[in-house]
Every structure is written in structure tokens, then in C-alpha cells.
Design a protein around this motif. Structure first.
Motif, short mmCIF file in Angstrom:
data_model
loop_
_atom_site.label_atom_id
_atom_site.label_comp_id
_atom_site.label_asym_id
_atom_site.label_seq_id
_atom_site.Cartn_x
_atom_site.Cartn_y
_atom_site.Cartn_z
N ALA A 1 -25.16 13.47 -2.90
CA ALA A 1 -24.04 14.40 -2.93
C ALA A 1 -23.87 14.85 -1.42
N ASP A 2 -22.82 14.18 -0.58
CA ASP A 2 -22.44 14.79 0.73
C ASP A 2 -21.40 15.63 0.59
N GLU A 3 -21.60 16.98 0.79
CA GLU A 3 -20.72 18.18 0.79
C GLU A 3 -19.93 17.97 -0.49
N PRO A 4 -20.68 18.15 -1.73
CA PRO A 4 -20.06 17.84 -2.87
C PRO A 4 -19.15 19.04 -3.38
N THR A 5 -19.15 20.20 -2.72
CA THR A 5 -18.16 21.22 -3.26
C THR A 5 -17.23 21.78 -1.88
N THR A 6 -17.28 21.05 -0.87
CA THR A 6 -16.31 21.60 0.04
C THR A 6 -15.10 22.08 -0.20
N ALA A 7 -14.44 21.10 -0.97
CA ALA A 7 -13.10 21.33 -1.36
C ALA A 7 -12.72 22.37 -2.80
N LEU A 8 -13.86 22.69 -3.03
CA LEU A 8 -13.62 23.28 -4.37
C LEU A 8 -13.79 24.94 -4.23
N ASP A 9 -12.86 25.54 -4.98
CA ASP A 9 -12.96 27.14 -5.15
C ASP A 9 -14.24 27.60 -5.59
N VAL A 10 -14.59 28.95 -5.48
CA VAL A 10 -15.93 29.22 -5.99
C VAL A 10 -16.03 29.20 -7.49
N THR A 11 -15.25 29.41 -8.16
CA THR A 11 -15.54 29.36 -9.61
C THR A 11 -15.93 28.09 -10.02
N ASN B 1 -13.87 37.80 -11.32
CA ASN B 1 -14.55 36.74 -11.60
C ASN B 1 -14.67 35.87 -10.42
N LEU B 2 -13.77 35.74 -9.50
CA LEU B 2 -13.67 35.18 -8.18
C LEU B 2 -14.84 35.59 -7.45
N LEU B 3 -14.89 36.97 -7.24
CA LEU B 3 -15.98 37.60 -6.68
C LEU B 3 -17.44 37.48 -6.84
N GLU B 4 -17.29 37.58 -8.35
CA GLU B 4 -18.81 37.22 -8.98
C GLU B 4 -19.39 35.92 -8.56
N ALA B 5 -18.59 34.71 -8.73
CA ALA B 5 -18.64 33.47 -8.54
C ALA B 5 -19.10 33.13 -7.03
N ALA B 6 -18.46 33.95 -6.19
CA ALA B 6 -18.48 33.62 -4.72
C ALA B 6 -19.95 34.13 -4.17
N PHE B 7 -20.39 35.30 -4.88
CA PHE B 7 -21.70 35.98 -4.49
C PHE B 7 -22.95 35.50 -5.29
N PHE B 8 -22.52 34.58 -6.16
CA PHE B 8 -23.63 34.05 -7.31
C PHE B 8 -24.67 33.73 -6.67
#
Length: 539
Positions: free
Chosen positions: A175-185, A518-525
Motif C-alpha cells: 500500500a503506497d500512500e493508500p489514503t493520501t487522497a481520501l477524506d478523514v472519515t 464526525n469529521l473531527l472525531e475521524a481526524a483525531f482518531f
């Protein structure tokens, strides 16, 4: 536990020049090992070597072995490698736009690997493809089957890549940077999905990422690389709690920073939007008249002052980038847009052209937005030829200064984009926008491809330029830590509609909308605890 992947003393060279030196690590079955380091450290090159995807006309392996379940892949014939790729070992690539075939639909691209490796018939492949798209969180998956890559957002393209990689339940996932383009949730959903599949299938994972918070939560072992050398390796908690190498300590301390100071209260309004909306025709009648519309953005009202940053956040497909495109007239919009008090929404392209010097953009995908046929000097200087032809004698100095501002060696300006890493290409894109000294820059995920230390440098650069020149930014991002470090105001979008808008500190500390929480919770999960000055109201 057996080591499914065993890399021993691997050295990699291009045209005789060594880029990786004596790299050794092991990935046991059912475990995750992370390769971390700055852009250009050799992480991706090492990962590509496992599947022998480097151009072997130029790439050589002066020393070492890559053992997959005891089989040396460096000595395997091409036929054997074709059997392994996509079946026993799959890869999620860093840049989905260049990895997906623009001529094939989503269904065909995922179905192809199912037909080749599992012999599935079309109806079986279609059912499995729908299942995979649902697993990775693609909205309306049945409708998306017929989509081409250009019809998907950046995050959706990345999810399609992940679905392709997981299609055959591989033994090893790279997995080469698999979540780079994904939003936090969605990032959290995808990582939890990968972990659950790993537990269920006993899959080994080689994770390449610059996001150390993800590494800390998901990796069992960490290998730290710098300039092609392995500087430190060990269990994740050991590396994070007591790093031995100074470079590792530097990586771990590279936080984006705290919220910026407030701009002057006397600053004039630079940009305002009143009831701005963007819609695209879905179906047309016999005479070409639209019969149905997709409302990508609805009724947006904002005001941006000189020297101020507006952070625009929301999930993939929420309309963030579309709003930026409307401002620079790359898509048609409704409503009123005022720049320095004058309406610009009704200007045609010729009338708007002089304003392009003042309103610049940094696109999300630097590889797709940089011409592969132009040198860096030509790319950065192109705008000068159009907007400052009378200052041609100064162009070279201005290009050099812009490259220095973004931390690139000016001596590299005669090279081409493919000769740079993903993070370096992003800095070239930023230099291209900065060279014209604009008043307003639309920054569309400008730090998503950057490692943590370079990300911090770019944030500090953007801040210093803002203070020096009174620049204003529209900052589009899914990384809320970066939004917090740069933004004075925050606009939260969901499905094209405004969910929350206001002072950045107020939105971050006391969000009013459930979606924002929900965005903030996912961001600092991924963090052991959220920063002291941020809480979600749901703790």
C-alpha cells in the motif's frame, strides 16, 4: 510466525547510480510493516522492486534478495511474475489518476483482474465488483460501474484502486500512500477495512506512508529511510516512544502547528460569494436541452479578507474542488462572485484573463497538472510569458526565487516532472502559482502528497508569504490538522451544501453540526488524544 516477505541487503541503482543501499526488513504473514521517510528517501522504489515494476532497462539490483515465501523474486522469470502480480501480491499505487486506464470503465478495470486470476464470468465479476465498491465506500456503486476515471473525484479514484488491489484477496498487499487522497472519515473506514481483511485472511501488509499517526495506529514494525539508507527499524511503539536516530526524532516532531494569528481587522474584503451554485446536466433531451441536473454546489455565501485563509473541508465529492473551479471560471456557476468589490461571475474568458495573474490555483494532482514535455523552468515560467512579457530579462531570477521559496534546488529547473518524487512535483506546482505573486491562491489539497516534514515547511512557507505579501488563500483539504494550522475561517460542505461556516477556532473547538463533529472525531482518531485546544463536543 513465518516471514512471508523477506528483503535482504537490497541495493537498487538507476543507470549505475545507487538510490537504495543495503535495505533489509521482513513482513510476517498477518502483520503490517511501514516504510517511512521523506519524499525521495527510496520508499516507493523499494516497494516497486518487490513486484519488479521498475524499468529494468535502467534499474539494476547490485546486491540483495527479495524472498516471497522463500522464492527469490529477483531471479523469477517474467511468466512467474505475471502469476504473482495481482494474485499473491497486489499493490495500491500512490497516484490513482495515472494508474487507472482512462479508456476503461470502473467495472472493466476491476473485472479484468477477476477474470485473469480467478476465471470469473462477466456476471460473477460484476457481482464481486459491486461487493468491492461497497466495501471501500463508493457511493451508488451500481451507477459508478459505468463511470470512467475522469468522472470520479480524487478520493473515489483512490477507493477504486483499493478495490482492485483487494479483488483477489492477496497474501501480500503493498500500500503506497493508500489514503493520501481520501477524506478523514473514508480514510478511517478504509484502514479499518484493511485491518479486518488482514485479520480474516492473514494478509501481510507493506505500508508506505508519510502520515506517522496512521503508522502508529496500524503498523506492527517500522523501517525509517533517509536518502536510500535504512536509519532505524523496530517495533512501532519502540520507534515512537524512544527513537534512537536524530532523523527519526525530526520526523516525529514535525507537527503542522497551531492556529495562525488573526489578520488585521482593517483588512479589506478581497472576495465574496453570494448564493453561488454549480450544477451539471445529467440527461439531455432530443434537442440537447438538459432534463436532469446534478447540483454539485448549492447556495454558498462566504467573505474573504486580504491576508486571510478560508479552509474548505468535507468528504470526497462534497463540492470543495468544484467551488474553487467556479471561482477561477473553470466551471460555470450561478450566483454572484465579487473580487475587490467588482462582479466577476459574468465575465467571459477573455475578460477574465487579466485576473488570472491575481487568482492562481495549485491543483490536487501535480503529476496530471504538470506537462511531461516541459522542463521545470518552462512550467514555472509559463505564466510569466503570458502575464509579464515586458519583464523577460527578470524571468530567470523570478523562477529561481520561486523554486527556492518552496525548498527546491534551482539547479534542478532544467529537469522534467517524471524525474521528481510526488512531493517534489507538488512543490513545483506551488512554485508555478507563487511566481506571479498573486493576491489570492486556491490551494486544492496542496500538502496531501507531502511527507510530514516537508508538509510543515510548506505550511510555514505559505504563512510567511501570507504575512509578507498579504496573500489570501482558499485552502481545500481533508487534513484537518493542516486546516487548523492555516485557516482563519472554515467552511464545511456535505453533498454540495454548507453544513457549517464561521471562525476556524470556533468551528474546530465547538462544532454545531453533527457532520462536523464526525469529521473531527475521524481526524483525531489516530492520535492518543486530540490537541488540547480541539474537542468535538462528543467526548
Amino acid at each position: 510466525m513465518t516471514d512471508f516477505l523477506d528483503v535482504r541487503n537490497l541495493s537498487i541503482a538507476f543507470d549505475g547510480k545507487a538510490v537504495v543501499h543495503d535495505l533489509s526488513f521482513r513482513v510476517p504473514a498477518g502483520k503490517t510493516v511501514a516504510l517511512v521517510g521523506e519524499s525521495g528517501s527510496g520508499k516507493s522504489v523499494s516497494a516497486l522492486s518487490v513486484l519488479r515494476l521498475l524499468d529494468e532497462r535502467h534499474a539494476t539490483y547490485p546486491s540483495g534478495e527479495i524472498l516471497l515465501d522463500g522464492e527469490n523474486l529477483l531471479a523469477a522469470p517474467d511468466k512467474r511474475m505475471r502469476q504473482i502480480r495481482g494474485r499473491r501480491v497486489s499493490m495500491i499505487f500512490q497516484e490513482p489518476m495515472t494508474s487507472l486506464n482512462p479508456l476503461h470503465t470502473v467495472e472493466k478495470q476491476i473485472g479484468e483482474t477477476l477474470a485473469i486470476h480467478q476465471g470469473m464470468r462477466p456476471n460473477q465479476a460484476r457481482a464481486r465488483t459491486l461487493e468491492l465498491l461497497e466495501l471501500v465506500g463508493i457511493p451508488d456503486p451500481r451507477e459508478r460501474l459505468a463511470y470512467y476515471p475522469h468522472q470520479l473525484s480524487g478520493g473515489q479514484k483512490q477507493r477504486v484502486m483499493i478495490a482492485m488491489a483487494l479483488a483477489n484477496a492477496p497474501d501480500l498487499l503493498i500500500a503506497d500512500e493508500p489514503t493520501t487522497a481520501l477524506d478523514v472519515t473514508v480514510q478511517r473506514q478504509v484502514l479499518e477495512l484493511l485491518r479486518s481483511l488482514q485479520e480474516r485472511l492473514g494478509m501481510a501488509v507493506l505500508l508506505i506512508t508519510h502520515d506517522l499517526s496512521i503508522v502508529r495506529r496500524y503498523a506492527d514494525e517500522v523501517v525509517v529511510m533517509q536518502h536510500g539508507h535504512q536509519v532505524e527499524a523496530g517495533p512501532t511503539e519502540t520507534i515512537f516512544e524512544s527513537p534512537r536516530d536524530a532523523y527519526t526524532r525530526q520526523l516525529l516532531s514535525a507537527d503542522p502547528g497551531k492556529a495562525p494569528s488573526s489578520p488585521s481587522t482593517t483588512a479589506r474584503t478581497l472576495l465574496s460569494m453570494d448564493g453561488v451554485g454549480v450544477r451539471f446536466p445529467l440527461r439531455r433531451g432530443f434537442f440537447g436541452k438538459p432534463k436532469a441536473w446534478l447540483h454539485a454546489v448549492r447556495d454558498v455565501h462566504i467573505e474573504l479578507r486580504e491576508g486571510e485563509t478560508l479552509g474548505i473541508v468535507g468528504e470526497s465529492g462534497s463540492g470543495k474542488t468544484t467551488l474553487g473551479m467556479a471561482l477561477i471560471k473553470l466551471v460555470r456557476s450561478d450566483g454572484k462572485i465579487l473580487y475587490r468589490g467588482k462582479p466577476i461571475n459574468n465575465l467571459n474568458q477573455k475578460q477574465f484573463k487579466p485576473l488570472r495573474k491575481d487568482i492562481q490555483i495549485v491543483f490536487q494532482d501535480p503529476y496530471g497538472s504538470l506537462s511531461p514535455r516541459m522542463s521545470v523552468s518552462e512550467i514555472v515560467g509559463e505564466g510569466l510569458m503570458v502575464h509579464a512579457p515586458d519583464r523577460q530579462a527578470e524571468h530567470e531570477d523570478m523562477i529561481v526565487q520561486a523554486l527556492q521559496d518552496v525548498g527546491l534546488d534551482p539547479a534542478s529547473r532544467h529537469r522534467y516532472p517524471h524525474e521528481f518524487s510526488g512531493g517534489q512535483r507538488q512543490r513545483i506546482a506551488i512554485a508555478r502559482a507563487l511566481v506571479l505573486q498573486p493576491s489570492l491562491i486556491v490551494l486544492d489539497e496542496p500538502t496531501s502528497a507531502l511527507d510530514r516534514t516537508v508538509q510543515k515547511q510548506v505550511i510555514e512557507l505559505l504563512r510567511s508569504l501570507q504575512q509578507r505579501y498579504g496573500l489570501s488563500y482558499l485552502f481545500i483539504s481533508h487534513d484537518l490538522a493542516v486546516v487548523r494550522a492555516l485557516s482563519h475561517q472554515v467552511l464545511v460542505l456535505k453533498g454540495g451544501e454548507v453544513v457549517e461556516y464561521g471562525d476556524a477556532r470556533q468551528v474546530m473547538e465547538t462544532p454545531q453540526a453533527e457532520y462536523t463533529r464526525n469529521l473531527l472525531e475521524a481526524a483525531f482518531f489516530y492520535h492518543a488524544e486530540a490537541p488540547d485546544d480541539i474537542h468535538t463536543g462528543a467526548r
